[in-house]
Design an enzyme around this catalytic site. Structure first.
Site, mmCIF file in Angstrom:
data_model
loop_
_atom_site.group_PDB
_atom_site.id
_atom_site.type_symbol
_atom_site.label_atom_id
_atom_site.label_comp_id
_atom_site.label_asym_id
_atom_site.label_seq_id
_atom_site.Cartn_x
_atom_site.Cartn_y
_atom_site.Cartn_z
ATOM 1 N N GLU A 56 0.808 -1.233 0.000
ATOM 2 C CA GLU A 56 0.000 0.000 0.000
ATOM 3 C C GLU A 56 0.836 1.276 0.000
ATOM 4 O OE1 GLU A 56 -0.563 -2.593 1.943
ATOM 5 O OE2 GLU A 56 -2.660 -3.205 1.744
ATOM 6 N N PHE A 67 -11.272 -7.463 13.862
ATOM 7 C CA PHE A 67 -10.205 -7.903 12.968
ATOM 8 C C PHE A 67 -9.891 -6.800 11.944
ATOM 9 C CE2 PHE A 67 -8.944 -10.109 8.966
ATOM 10 C CZ PHE A 67 -7.687 -10.505 9.402
ATOM 11 N N GLN A 68 -8.627 -6.503 11.794
ATOM 12 C CA GLN A 68 -8.140 -5.460 10.878
ATOM 13 C C GLN A 68 -8.771 -4.099 11.157
ATOM 14 O OE1 GLN A 68 -8.230 -7.015 6.788
ATOM 15 N NE2 GLN A 68 -6.155 -7.769 7.125
ATOM 16 N N LYS A 116 -17.398 -0.797 6.173
ATOM 17 C CA LYS A 116 -17.800 -1.777 5.173
ATOM 18 C C LYS A 116 -19.318 -1.804 4.943
ATOM 19 C CE LYS A 116 -17.139 -6.542 3.731
ATOM 20 N NZ LYS A 116 -16.548 -7.853 4.023
ATOM 21 N N MET A 135 24.316 8.886 2.101
ATOM 22 C CA MET A 135 24.190 10.129 2.854
ATOM 23 C C MET A 135 24.475 9.903 4.340
ATOM 24 S SD MET A 135 23.857 13.272 2.315
ATOM 25 C CE MET A 135 22.897 13.928 0.957
#
Lengths: 578, 163
Positions: A50, A112-113, A162, A479
């Site tokens: 993502e 969940f999630q 959802k 760097m």
């Protein structure tokens, strides 16, 4: 028209004219993905992580000026997107991120999630919304696009539970043409009195400097900036984010300023008596030590965000407004007679600046038997005739690209300036290539950065986005190593990676072309070969000089006139400086 | 310097945490914060007491204004204003101290709103400074509990913070 929540989201995107949506499916967005399945107008780009969805959408926005759109699921999908959201926030990039959320009934129950996406992203978005009713989706999305793209742009998160996208529940759909928010009315026009006053001060300057940043690009004000700079005949410097706003190959451009800016840009800033900051925010990488920043200058600051003005540096004449509109008004005043500059003083100022230029601060050892990273960028510039879109990751390679690739046009230099996000370059290149399939897109990166989003090589294959990866491989986090050399007596603590993969094989494993080189004379032919392979993604692994550093450098806590230089050539001024 | 910033903000879930979050993220102080719905139920009014140099206060007001949910705000210190805070103090009383505590509360225009055999609850409003003075004027050991609302304020005269 009666639509379900999922269909409404997709229809809103169509009505908003969204071309691509970058995302990754998951439980909470299954209804949405099902709605996407039944249409072809909005093209979904399936990334491999993502974070990459946000970077690709961000780069799409940077190259086109249109908002980037992201779709992720709840929980880990949402948190993975956070780095990319913060990246867009720091660089003021318009983006709308739609995240799925667990069903309304279980929000707050550690389902969940489940993660509080609105809470987690609050400090790194321009605004965010949690949609609570099906009827609110269209208006919320309209507001999201409105907020993301107006004023000082930025990312907006829309979190959708959802149940709201349930295909069995439908309502009448209408996408609002306009949206008004009583609490959000960004300024557009600058104050005319202030603009007049600013021009007066600017014309009276003996040692003027024009310091322009990313705001010029966001405001599409490149044309107006060029006109102003050329009418006045003053020197101009750009921030890292501003590059391309004014053509880098023009003689009035003195290079980038700040920590790795040119000697002439930083010296000019330090000695200047009038500075006009245009869409720049006096970032700490630009100012160096604040107490010693531009000690002799009166400062004019044009910015659309009032909070950017006088945040770190005191300003004499603030102008809050859209850069394009303010510059237009300034140009009209000049045209109507207010145009007497102090020619004698300005000409003496140019003499001084040209003397600083003789330091040739970007010169490096061209005799080396090792590949110099600077040489690679110079050759990349020549092979692409300066016309490519260059994305970069973060580190030495980013600075080399900004110093040696001369950007003549806006929206060609795509990098994470504010947040400094490693892993940005490759997904950004994919986003840019999707937006402009006919342009050359190269990702300048290093072996450390590229590994942070390497999985996107698969996305590049799936969507046939033939980008060229220019991997400046010095087997160090360059760097970090440079800072450790300068400030920690060369104790290279964990800035070296053992077990660097064979990038050629890796590229081939992902279905691309891999080339590795380690001699200077191979650079040009390898680049030519890479760009000749029009329809292939090429991973060019270039083993460079391991110890090369980025110069000039203003170390932290130092002033603009206190730079570490790499004196590579013998000129009178260099002898004087030595 | 101490400033009282009065904010009209959309009465929406999360609006308070946007303000509170801004203060922690940018390292500004919050001395007190009160919030309640206004006569218009779509709006909340927040009163925030903070402390900082003029530069810091300028940034605070700009950053607050930048929050999308903030409709309007004023820094009450910029003009004449009235400030009030509500305090309730529960004190332990003895036969000997009851009169003395009552007298002191009267002097500060406090009201005794609950009485038991050996406690008083005193209600008092005023500027935060006045409430501090009252607490200093009574025997520290007698205080069982102090609850303060944090300051709220309003400007004097015609001027006001409204849509």
């Amino acid at each position: 028209m009666e639509l379900s929540g999922g269909q409404i989201v997709v229809q809103c995107l169509k009505d908003e004219g969204v071309e691509f949506i970058f995302g990754y499916p998951g439980g909470a967005v299954l209804h949405l993905y099902d709605a996407l399945f039944h249409q072809e107008d909005v093209k979904h780009i399936l990334v491999r992580h993502e974070q990459a969805a946000t970077h690709a959408a961000d780069a799409y926005a940077r190259v086109t000026g249109k908002p980037g759109v992201v779709l992720v699921t709840s929980g880990p999908g949402a948190t993975n997107a956070v780095t990319g959201i913060a990246t867009a926030y720091m660089d003021s990039i318009p983006m709308v991120v739609i995240s799925g959320q667990v069903p309304s009934a279980v929000i707050g129950s550690d389902a969940f999630q489940e993660v509080d996406m609105v809470g987690i992203t609050r400090p790194c978005v321009k605004h965010n919304f949690l949609v609570k009713n099906l009827e609110d989706i269209a208006e919320t999305l309209k507001k999201a696009f409105h907020v993301a793209t107006t004023g000082r742009p930025g990312p907006v998160v829309v979190d959708i539970p959802k149940d709201i996208t349930d295909p069995s529940i439908k309502v009448a759909y209408k996408y609002p043409k306009k949206v008004s928010m009583r609490s959000y009315n960004p300024a557009t026009k600058g104050h005319s009195g202030q603009i007049k006053k600013a021009l007066g001060l600017l014309l009276s300057a003996k040692k003027p400097m024009i310091y322009a940043g990313g705001g010029v690009i966001l405001s599409e004000a490149s044309k107006e900036l060029i006109k102003l700079v050329q009418t006045l005949g003053y020197p101009i410097t750009h921030t890292l984010m501003g590059l391309g706003g004014y053509p880098a190959t023009d003689k009035q451009f003195v290079g980038m300023l700040g920590m790795h800016g040119t000697y002439e840009a930083n010296m000019s800033m330090h000695e200047s008596d009038v500075i006009i900051a245009i869409g720049a925010r006096f970032d700490d990488r630009v100012t160096g030590k604040l107490d010693l920043f531009c000690p002799y200058a009166k400062i004019i600051h044009i910015d659309i965000d009032p909070a950017s003005i006088a945040k770190t540096v005191k300003v004499d004449i603030p102008i809050v407004g859209d850069i394009k509109s303010v510059l237009k008004e300034m140009l009209a005043l000049i045209k109507n007679g207010q145009n007497k500059i102090n020619e004698k003083a300005v000409s003496a100022w140019w003499t001084q600046i040209n003397k600083w230029r003789e330091v040739k601060c970007l010169e490096y050892n061209r005799e080396s038997r090792l590949i110099k990273p600077q040489y690679v960028i110079e050759q990349l510039y020549e092979v692409t005739k300066g016309n490519a879109i260059i994305t970069s990751d973060v580190g030495q390679h980013q600075m080399f690209a900004s110093q040696y690739y001369h950007f003549d046009k806006p929206r060609r230099w795509i990098n994470s300036g504010g947040l400094g996000t490693m892993g940005f370059g490759l997904p950004a290149a994919i986003g840019a290539k999707l937006a402009y399939p006919n342009m050359e897109v190269a990702c300048v990166t290093g072996e450390a950065s590229i590994q942070m989003c390497i999985q996107e090589l698969a996305t590049a294959l799936q969507y046939e986005t033939p980008v060229k990866i220019i991997n400046l491989n010095n087997r160090y986090m360059g760097m970090v190593r440079q800072w450790q050399e300068f400030s920690y007596e060369s104790r290279y603590s964990h800035s070296y990676m053992d077990a660097i993969p064979d990038f050629v094989k890796l590229a081939e494993a992902y279905g691309h072309v891999g080339i590795q080189i380690d001699k200077p004379e191979e650079v040009r032919p390898a680049l030519e070969e890479a760009f000749a392979l029009k329809d292939r993604t090429v991973f060019l692994d270039i083993l460079t000089d391991r110890t090369e550093n980025v110069y000039p450098m203003i170390e932290s806590g130092k002033a603009h006139n206190d730079m570490k230089l790499r004196v590579a050539i013998d000129t009178p001024i260099n002898r004087e400086l030595a | 310097m101490r400033h009282i910033i009065s904010i009209l903000i959309e009465n929406e879930a999360g609006a308070l945490s946007r303000v509170a979050g801004l203060f922690t993220a940018r390292g500004y102080n919050i001395e007190s914060l009160t919030v309640a719905m206004t006569e218009d139920e779509t709006l909340s009014r927040m009163t925030l007491v903070t402390d900082g140099t003029d530069d810091v206060i300028e940034q605070i007001t700009k950053q607050l204004n930048k929050l999308i949910d903030v409709v309007k705000l004023i820094d009450l210190e910029e003009a004449v204003h009235i400030e009030r805070e509500l305090m309730m103090v529960k004190v332990r009383t003895s036969r000997e101290s009851r009169e003395e505590i009552k007298r002191t509360a009267d002097i500060f225009r406090g009201k005794i709103i609950d009485v038991t055999v050996n406690t008083y609850v005193i209600e008092m409003t005023g500027t935060s400074e006045k409430l501090d003075s009252f607490l200093a004027a009574i025997d520290e050991d007698s205080i069982i509990e102090v609850v303060r609302s944090g300051a709220t304020g309003i400007s004097r005269g015609e001027k006001g913070l409204h849509l």
